[in-house]
Design an enzyme around this catalytic site. Sequence first.
Site, PDB file in Angstrom:
ATOM      1  N   LYS A   1      48.349 -18.577  -9.547  1.00 46.34           N
ATOM      2  CA  LYS A   1      48.537 -18.926  -8.135  1.00 46.34           C
ATOM      3  C   LYS A   1      47.176 -18.825  -7.435  1.00 46.34           C
ATOM      4  O   LYS A   1      46.353 -17.986  -7.785  1.00 46.34           O
ATOM      5  CB  LYS A   1      49.544 -17.943  -7.500  1.00 46.34           C
ATOM      6  CG  LYS A   1      49.686 -18.023  -5.994  1.00 46.34           C
ATOM      7  CD  LYS A   1      50.418 -19.252  -5.532  1.00 46.34           C
ATOM      8  CE  LYS A   1      50.485 -19.320  -4.000  1.00 46.34           C
ATOM      9  NZ  LYS A   1      50.908 -20.650  -3.529  1.00 46.34           N
TER      10      LYS A   1
ATOM     11  N   CYS B   1      44.410 -26.746   0.118  1.00 45.65           N
ATOM     12  CA  CYS B   1      45.688 -26.156   0.521  1.00 45.65           C
ATOM     13  C   CYS B   1      46.066 -26.646   1.923  1.00 45.65           C
ATOM     14  O   CYS B   1      45.298 -26.471   2.869  1.00 45.65           O
ATOM     15  CB  CYS B   1      45.609 -24.637   0.528  1.00 45.65           C
ATOM     16  SG  CYS B   1      47.114 -23.895   1.191  1.00 45.65           S
TER      17      CYS B   1
END
Length: 330
Positions: free
Chosen positions: A45, A148
Site C-alpha cells: 500500500k 493519488c
Amino acid sequence: MTSLETHIGKFKLNSCLYNASGPKCTTEEELLNLFESTSGVVLSKSCTLEPRDGNKGIRYWDSSKDINRWDLISINSMGLPNNGYLYYVDMIPKLYEKAQLLGIRKPYIISVAGLSLEDNLKIIETINQSKKSFHTLIEVGIELNLSCPNVIGKGQLAYDFYALEKYLDGIFKLDMKYIDIFGVKLPPYFELSHFETVAKILSQYPIDFITCINSIGNGLVIDVETDKPVIEPKNGLGGIGGSLIKPTSLANVYNFKKLLHNIDIIGCGGVTCGRDAFEHILCGASAVQIGTQYMVENVGCFDRISKELIEIMESKHYKNIEEFKGKLLQ
Ligand code: DHB
C-alpha cells in the site's frame, strides 16, 4: 511449457501478474499472504511518513454484488490509510525470513506516497539504507506514487508537468544505490500531447518502470435507492477502477510504450481475466497489476488469471510473453 516469466528492470519475475497498490496490501498479514500466493511481486500500500487512518465514512464501493451489472466498477476515496513507512521498511527482513522458510524468491516493491518532496526524500533514503544490510538477500524496489487522487486538499502531482519535473529533479539527487528498481505510478492521461510532454520529462531520469494507470480520479457513482453517492468523503468523488477503465489504461500503456524505449511499462487498470492481461501485454506491458479484481476475489485471482492467460497463449502458440509483448497489429 508456457511461461509467464518477465523482467522489470533487473528484476526477474516468475509471473507477470501481481497486485496493484491499494487493496489488501496494508498489513503484515496481507503482505505475507501475497508472498505465499502466485502474485509475481509483493507490492505494498502507498505509504506516508506518519501512519494515517485515511478519510472518514464509507470510502470504498464496487459493483461485484450488483447482479444487474456485467461489468466491474469500483470507486474509492481511502485517503491513504497506511501504517507509516517504517512498517513497510520493517517488512524487508520479515519477507526475507519468509523467503528462506519457504524457499521462494519474490521481489518486494514499496509504494511510496509521501505528502511532500521532503517526506518522500526521507522515506526513500531510509529504504535505501535499510536495504543495504539485505543487499543481495532480497530484491527491493520502489514505486513512487505521483497520482493519488484522494487526499483532501491535494491535487495529483503528475498532472502539473512543471511540478513533476522539479519533483523528479529532487528525487534523483538522492543516492539510491541499494534500491534495485525504481519506478513511478502515473495517473491516466487523455490528451496525446500530454503523453509526449510526460515522456520527455521521464526520459531525463534513470527510471526503470512506469505503472499506467492509477484510478481515474474524481469520478462519481450514485445509488439510485438513496439518491446519494455510494461513498462519503469529498462529496462522493473518488478514484474509479474496474473493467470500465480498461480502454483508458490500454491506451496509456500503448502510448507510453511507443515513446519510452528504455523504460518497462506495467499495465494496471481493468484487469479481471486472462484476456485483459493479454491485451495489456499486447499494448507493451512487461507486467500487469490487478487492483479491483484482487479486492473482490482475493489471491485466487492470480491463479485464475494466470491459467486463463496461459490458455490464450497456448491457443496462439506463444511460449512466453516476449513473443507478443508490444505486438498490437494496426
Ligand atoms: C489512495 C488512492 C490512490 O489511487 C492512490 O494511488 C493512493 C492512495 C487512497 O485513497 O488511499
